[in-house]
Design a protein around this motif. Structure first.
Motif, PDB file in Angstrom:
ATOM      1  N   GLY A 148       3.923  10.024  -7.735  1.00  0.00           N
ATOM      2  CA  GLY A 148       4.833  10.287  -8.951  1.00  0.00           C
ATOM      3  C   GLY A 148       6.316  10.812  -8.480  1.00  0.00           C
ATOM      4  N   ASN A 149       6.599  10.454  -7.238  1.00  0.00           N
ATOM      5  CA  ASN A 149       7.864  10.567  -7.027  1.00  0.00           C
ATOM      6  C   ASN A 149       8.818   9.345  -7.314  1.00  0.00           C
ATOM      7  OD1 ASN A 149      10.447  10.889  -5.252  1.00  0.00           O
ATOM      8  ND2 ASN A 149       9.218  12.302  -3.982  1.00  0.00           N
ATOM      9  N   PRO A 150       9.780   9.465  -8.443  1.00  0.00           N
ATOM     10  CA  PRO A 150      10.400   8.402  -8.448  1.00  0.00           C
ATOM     11  C   PRO A 150      11.341   7.794  -7.450  1.00  0.00           C
ATOM     12  CG  PRO A 150      10.565   9.924 -10.289  1.00  0.00           C
ATOM     13  CD  PRO A 150      10.134  10.436  -9.181  1.00  0.00           C
ATOM     14  N   MET A 151      12.160   8.541  -6.778  1.00  0.00           N
ATOM     15  CA  MET A 151      13.069   8.102  -5.541  1.00  0.00           C
ATOM     16  C   MET A 151      12.182   7.337  -4.598  1.00  0.00           C
ATOM     17  SD  MET A 151      15.844   8.075  -7.023  1.00  0.00           S
ATOM     18  CE  MET A 151      16.649   7.573  -5.658  1.00  0.00           C
ATOM     19  N   LYS A 152      11.004   8.031  -4.195  1.00  0.00           N
ATOM     20  CA  LYS A 152      10.100   7.625  -3.056  1.00  0.00           C
ATOM     21  C   LYS A 152       9.537   6.237  -3.526  1.00  0.00           C
ATOM     22  CE  LYS A 152       6.359   8.333  -0.034  1.00  0.00           C
ATOM     23  NZ  LYS A 152       5.299   9.365   0.613  1.00  0.00           N
ATOM     24  N   MET A 153       9.322   6.114  -5.143  1.00  0.00           N
ATOM     25  CA  MET A 153       8.988   4.910  -5.393  1.00  0.00           C
ATOM     26  C   MET A 153       9.846   3.751  -5.351  1.00  0.00           C
ATOM     27  SD  MET A 153       6.896   6.178  -8.935  1.00  0.00           S
ATOM     28  CE  MET A 153       7.074   4.427  -9.724  1.00  0.00           C
ATOM     29  N   VAL A 198       9.211  -3.463  -0.490  1.00  0.00           N
ATOM     30  CA  VAL A 198       8.140  -4.724  -0.828  1.00  0.00           C
ATOM     31  C   VAL A 198       9.236  -5.795  -1.179  1.00  0.00           C
ATOM     32  CG1 VAL A 198       6.705  -5.421  -2.543  1.00  0.00           C
ATOM     33  CG2 VAL A 198       6.341  -3.421  -1.849  1.00  0.00           C
ATOM     34  N   LEU A 199      10.323  -5.528  -1.764  1.00  0.00           N
ATOM     35  CA  LEU A 199      11.204  -6.261  -2.176  1.00  0.00           C
ATOM     36  C   LEU A 199      11.995  -6.976  -0.875  1.00  0.00           C
ATOM     37  CD1 LEU A 199      13.124  -8.162  -4.265  1.00  0.00           C
ATOM     38  CD2 LEU A 199      14.679  -6.189  -4.011  1.00  0.00           C
ATOM     39  N   TYR A 204       0.843  -1.043  -0.078  1.00  0.00           N
ATOM     40  CA  TYR A 204      -0.202   0.001   0.069  1.00  0.00           C
ATOM     41  C   TYR A 204       0.900   1.300  -0.151  1.00  0.00           C
ATOM     42  CZ  TYR A 204      -4.475  -2.264   0.818  1.00  0.00           C
ATOM     43  OH  TYR A 204      -5.845  -3.367   0.521  1.00  0.00           O
ATOM     44  N   GLU A 205       2.015   1.196   0.882  1.00  0.00           N
ATOM     45  CA  GLU A 205       2.825   2.406   0.770  1.00  0.00           C
ATOM     46  C   GLU A 205       3.661   2.690  -0.485  1.00  0.00           C
ATOM     47  OE1 GLU A 205       5.524   2.327   3.965  1.00  0.00           O
ATOM     48  OE2 GLU A 205       3.970   1.997   5.447  1.00  0.00           O
ATOM     49  N   ALA A 206       3.887   1.609  -1.256  1.00  0.00           N
ATOM     50  CA  ALA A 206       4.505   1.632  -2.585  1.00  0.00           C
ATOM     51  C   ALA A 206       3.380   2.163  -3.537  1.00  0.00           C
ATOM     52  CB  ALA A 206       4.770   0.046  -3.244  1.00  0.00           C
ATOM     53  N   ASN A 207       2.075   1.732  -3.442  1.00  0.00           N
ATOM     54  CA  ASN A 207       0.897   2.257  -4.240  1.00  0.00           C
ATOM     55  C   ASN A 207       0.897   3.953  -3.990  1.00  0.00           C
ATOM     56  OD1 ASN A 207      -1.162   1.586  -6.240  1.00  0.00           O
ATOM     57  ND2 ASN A 207      -2.452   2.719  -4.277  1.00  0.00           N
TER      58      ASN A 207
END
Length: 213
Positions: free
Chosen positions: A52-57, A64-65, A43-46
């Motif tokens: 739309g923040n690439p580094m946060k993604m 998740v990994l 959910y946090e990854a979602n």
């Protein structure tokens, strides 16, 4: 520039965390205790994707990994499976379910890709009925998501018709759902639990409908 650590460097870090002399908390974890963590991290990854923040993604996908690798490390310690089993299983699945890429099947669009995916999945799981396909939908999904998937399978099989012809925007649908949540609260009802229960009953009744068709 400092050398970036790769996937197997990360697996070694997790193994060390779980080893004697490693982290007490990590060593105590089990598949069961980590189940909620996996959902929360997803959910946090979602949320990061929505922002739309690439580094946060990248950061949240790393969390998740971590959950995946932790489960694999526990499996390795128990002698049940390893991270190589995980990657092998998903690699084979991708090849089997993309015959238009790895085989000689032709498709005209993404809709046909999804149709083939569902057919292959049903065949692999030995599912012969729509009821069996409905039953296989992940039961831990949020009730609204699971209900939507169940309805989709019923409609696609031409065994369920949405009576209302009313055309509503996404915002209008959201408002109606919000109002239902408000009504549920007013009546002391948990809408998530009630929808999950109703969906379960729908699937059970659908079995009878399908058998009589």
């Amino acid at each position: 520039m400092e050398k970036k650590m790769n996937f197997y460097d990360f697996c070694d870090i997790v193994e060390k965390l779980r080893a004697p002399g490693g982290c007490p908390w990590d060593r105590e974890q089990t598949h069961k205790s980590l189940a909620t963590c996996l959902l929360e991290e997803a959910y946090e990854a979602n949320d990061a994707i929505d922002e739309g923040n690439p580094m946060k993604m990248a950061d949240e996908l790393g969390d998740v990994l971590l959950q995946v690798v932790m489960h694999a490390q526990i499996g390795k310690e128990e002698g049940t499976f390893t991270i190589d089993d995980v990657t092998d299983a998903v690699s084979r699945k991708m090849i089997e379910r993309h015959p238009h890429v790895f085989g000689d099947v032709s498709v005209k669009d993404s809709e046909e890709v999804l149709d083939n995916w569902e057919k292959i999945k049903k065949s692999q799981r030995g599912q012969k009925t729509v009821y069996e396909a409905m039953e296989s939908i992940t039961k831990s999904l949020p009730a609204l998501s699971r209900a939507t998937k169940v309805i989709g399978k019923a409609v696609k099989a031409d065994l369920y018709k949405i009576e209302s012809e009313e055309k509503l925007s996404g915002e209008e649908i959201g408002a109606k759902l919000f109002e239902i949540c408000a009504l549920a609260r007013k009546n002391g009802v948990d809408p998530e639990a009630e929808l999950a229960l109703f969906t379960k009953k729908f699937i059970k009744n659908f079995k009878k409908i399908e058998e009589n068709t």
